[in-house]
Design a protein around this motif. Structure first.
Motif, PDB file in Angstrom:
ATOM      1  N   ALA A  50      40.803   3.963  21.892  1.00 30.48           N
ATOM      2  CA  ALA A  50      42.018   3.162  22.086  1.00 30.48           C
ATOM      3  C   ALA A  50      43.046   3.928  22.912  1.00 30.48           C
ATOM      4  O   ALA A  50      43.722   3.346  23.771  1.00 30.48           O
ATOM      5  N   GLU A  51      43.162   5.224  22.664  1.00 27.74           N
ATOM      6  CA  GLU A  51      44.075   6.060  23.449  1.00 27.74           C
ATOM      7  C   GLU A  51      43.656   6.064  24.916  1.00 27.74           C
ATOM      8  O   GLU A  51      44.502   5.982  25.826  1.00 27.74           O
ATOM      9  N   PHE A  52      42.354   6.172  25.158  1.00 22.50           N
ATOM     10  CA  PHE A  52      41.839   6.192  26.530  1.00 22.50           C
ATOM     11  C   PHE A  52      42.174   4.896  27.255  1.00 22.50           C
ATOM     12  O   PHE A  52      42.625   4.907  28.407  1.00 22.50           O
ATOM     13  N   GLN A  98      48.405   2.578  31.569  1.00 15.78           N
ATOM     14  CA  GLN A  98      49.566   3.270  32.125  1.00 15.78           C
ATOM     15  C   GLN A  98      49.318   3.689  33.575  1.00 15.78           C
ATOM     16  O   GLN A  98      50.204   3.545  34.430  1.00 15.78           O
ATOM     17  N   LEU A  99      48.123   4.201  33.846  1.00 18.41           N
ATOM     18  CA  LEU A  99      47.796   4.634  35.206  1.00 18.41           C
ATOM     19  C   LEU A  99      47.806   3.458  36.180  1.00 18.41           C
ATOM     20  O   LEU A  99      48.281   3.580  37.315  1.00 18.41           O
ATOM     21  N   ILE A 100      47.283   2.331  35.751  1.00 19.29           N
ATOM     22  CA  ILE A 100      47.284   1.136  36.608  1.00 19.29           C
ATOM     23  C   ILE A 100      48.710   0.749  36.967  1.00 19.29           C
ATOM     24  O   ILE A 100      49.016   0.418  38.120  1.00 19.29           O
ATOM     25  N   LEU A 155      42.865  10.425  35.370  1.00 21.75           N
ATOM     26  CA  LEU A 155      41.833   9.559  34.791  1.00 21.75           C
ATOM     27  C   LEU A 155      40.598  10.371  34.405  1.00 21.75           C
ATOM     28  O   LEU A 155      40.025  10.172  33.326  1.00 21.75           O
ATOM     29  N   PHE A 156      40.192  11.296  35.285  1.00 19.53           N
ATOM     30  CA  PHE A 156      39.037  12.141  34.983  1.00 19.53           C
ATOM     31  C   PHE A 156      39.292  13.006  33.748  1.00 19.53           C
ATOM     32  O   PHE A 156      38.400  13.204  32.913  1.00 19.53           O
ATOM     33  N   MET A 157      40.522  13.512  33.608  1.00 17.27           N
ATOM     34  CA  MET A 157      40.850  14.315  32.429  1.00 17.27           C
ATOM     35  C   MET A 157      40.846  13.460  31.165  1.00 17.27           C
ATOM     36  O   MET A 157      40.360  13.892  30.114  1.00 17.27           O
ATOM     37  N   ALA A 158      41.397  12.258  31.268  1.00 16.81           N
ATOM     38  CA  ALA A 158      41.398  11.356  30.115  1.00 16.81           C
ATOM     39  C   ALA A 158      39.970  11.001  29.708  1.00 16.81           C
ATOM     40  O   ALA A 158      39.650  10.931  28.512  1.00 16.81           O
ATOM     41  N   LYS A 159      39.115  10.791  30.698  1.00 16.28           N
ATOM     42  CA  LYS A 159      37.713  10.481  30.404  1.00 16.28           C
ATOM     43  C   LYS A 159      37.029  11.680  29.758  1.00 16.28           C
ATOM     44  O   LYS A 159      36.192  11.506  28.849  1.00 16.28           O
ATOM     45  N   ALA A 160      37.385  12.894  30.190  1.00 19.01           N
ATOM     46  CA  ALA A 160      36.817  14.096  29.585  1.00 19.01           C
ATOM     47  C   ALA A 160      37.193  14.173  28.109  1.00 19.01           C
ATOM     48  O   ALA A 160      36.359  14.515  27.255  1.00 19.01           O
TER      49      ALA A 160
END
Length: 233
Positions: free
Chosen positions: A162-164, A170-172, A189-194
Motif C-alpha cells: 500500500a505504501e508503494f 505521489q510521483l505521478i 521509483l526504482f528505490m521505492a520498488k527496491a
C-alpha cells in the motif's frame, strides 16, 4: 559412536541456523545505512553500502556450500531436511535483499549528485521502516520457529504494498506538475520498488518457517490459508 555423530550433526545444523541469522543482521544493517544516507546525503556511507555487498554474496556462497555438504554427508530426513532446504532458500532471499539495499545506495548517489530543484519530495523512510521490521520479524520467527509471527509478517506485506502504491501516486502528481522531475522521479521509483521487493523477500522467509514446522508449502496459497496453518499448530 552413533551418539557422537548425532551430536555433531546437531551442531552443524545449529551452526547454519546461526549463520543465517548473522547474514540477516548484516543485510538489515545495509538497508538501514542506505535509507539513512538517502536522507542525509552521506556519500561515504552510500559507498560503504555498495562496497560491503560482496560480503553478503560471499556469505551466501559459504552457507550454500555448508548446506550441500550436510545433504551429501548426513543425508538428513524429515524436519532436518526441511531445515536445510529452507536455509538454502532463505539465504537466496537475504542475498537479494542485499542487492536491493545496494540498488538504493546507487540511486541515492545519483540523486544527491543531481540538481535538487528537480528532485520530487517523496518520503521513503516509512515504507523502508515497515520493510525492515518485516525482515527483523521474519528472522526472529525463523530463529524461534514461530508460525504466528511468520503469519504476521505475511500480513504486514500488504502495508508495504500500500505504501508503494501511495508513492507511485505521489510521483505521478509531481511529474504531471513539472516534467523536469521525470528523470529523478524514475530513480525514486526504482528505490521505492527496491523497498517493496525487500518486503516480498521477508515474506518469503516467513513462509519458509511454516514449511519447516508443518511441512506445508504455503507459497502462493494466500494469507487466509497461511493464517489457518499458523493457528493450527
Amino acid at each position: 559412536m552413533t551418539d557422537h555423530t548425532s551430536k555433531q550433526f546437531e551442531s552443524e545444523l545449529e551452526s547454519i541456523r546461526t549463520r543465517v541469522l548473522q547474514m540477516g543482521g548484516m543485510v538489515e544493517l545495509q538497508i538501514a545505512k542506505a535509507v539513512e544516507a538517502l536522507t542525509t546525503g552521506d556519500l561515504d556511507a552510500l559507498e560503504e553500502v555498495i562496497d560491503h555487498d560482496h560480503r553478503i554474496n560471499l556469505l551466501e556462497l559459504e552457507l550454500d556450500d555448508a548446506c550441500i555438504q550436510i545433504v551429501a554427508k548426513r543425508q538428513p530426513a524429515a524436519n532436518d531436511l526441511r531445515l536445510v532446504m529452507s536455509v538454502i532458500k532463505a539465504i537466496t532471499d537475504l542475498e537479494r535483499i542485499g542487492d536491493e539495499a545496494k540498488k538504493i545506495a546507487k540511486m541515492s548517489k545519483r540523486l544527491h549528485s543531481s540538481d535538487s530543484a528537480f528532485v520530487p519530495r517523496i518520503e521513503l523512510r516509512h515504507a523502508a521502516s515497515l520493510a525492515v521490521d518485516m525482515l527483523r520479524k521474519s528472522l526472529d520467527a525463523f530463529a524461534r520457529l514461530d508460525m504466528t509471527a511468520a503469519a504476521e509478517v505475511v500480513r504486514q506485506d500488504r502495508e508495504v504494498d500500500a505504501e508503494f502504491k501511495g508513492i507511485i501516486r505521489q510521483l505521478i502528481t509531481f511529474v504531471m506538475e513539472d516534467p523536469r522531475t521525470i528523470s529523478r522521479g524514475i530513480d525514486i521509483l526504482f528505490m521505492a520498488k527496491a523497498i517493496e521487493r525487500i518486503g516480498d523477500h521477508a515474506k518469503n522467509m516467513a513462509e519458509y518457517v511454516i514449511y519447516m514446522v508443518k511441512g506445508q508449502d504455503v507459497r502462493h496459497t494466500g494469507l487466509a490459508n497461511i493464517e489457518r496453518e499458523a493457528s493450527s499448530q
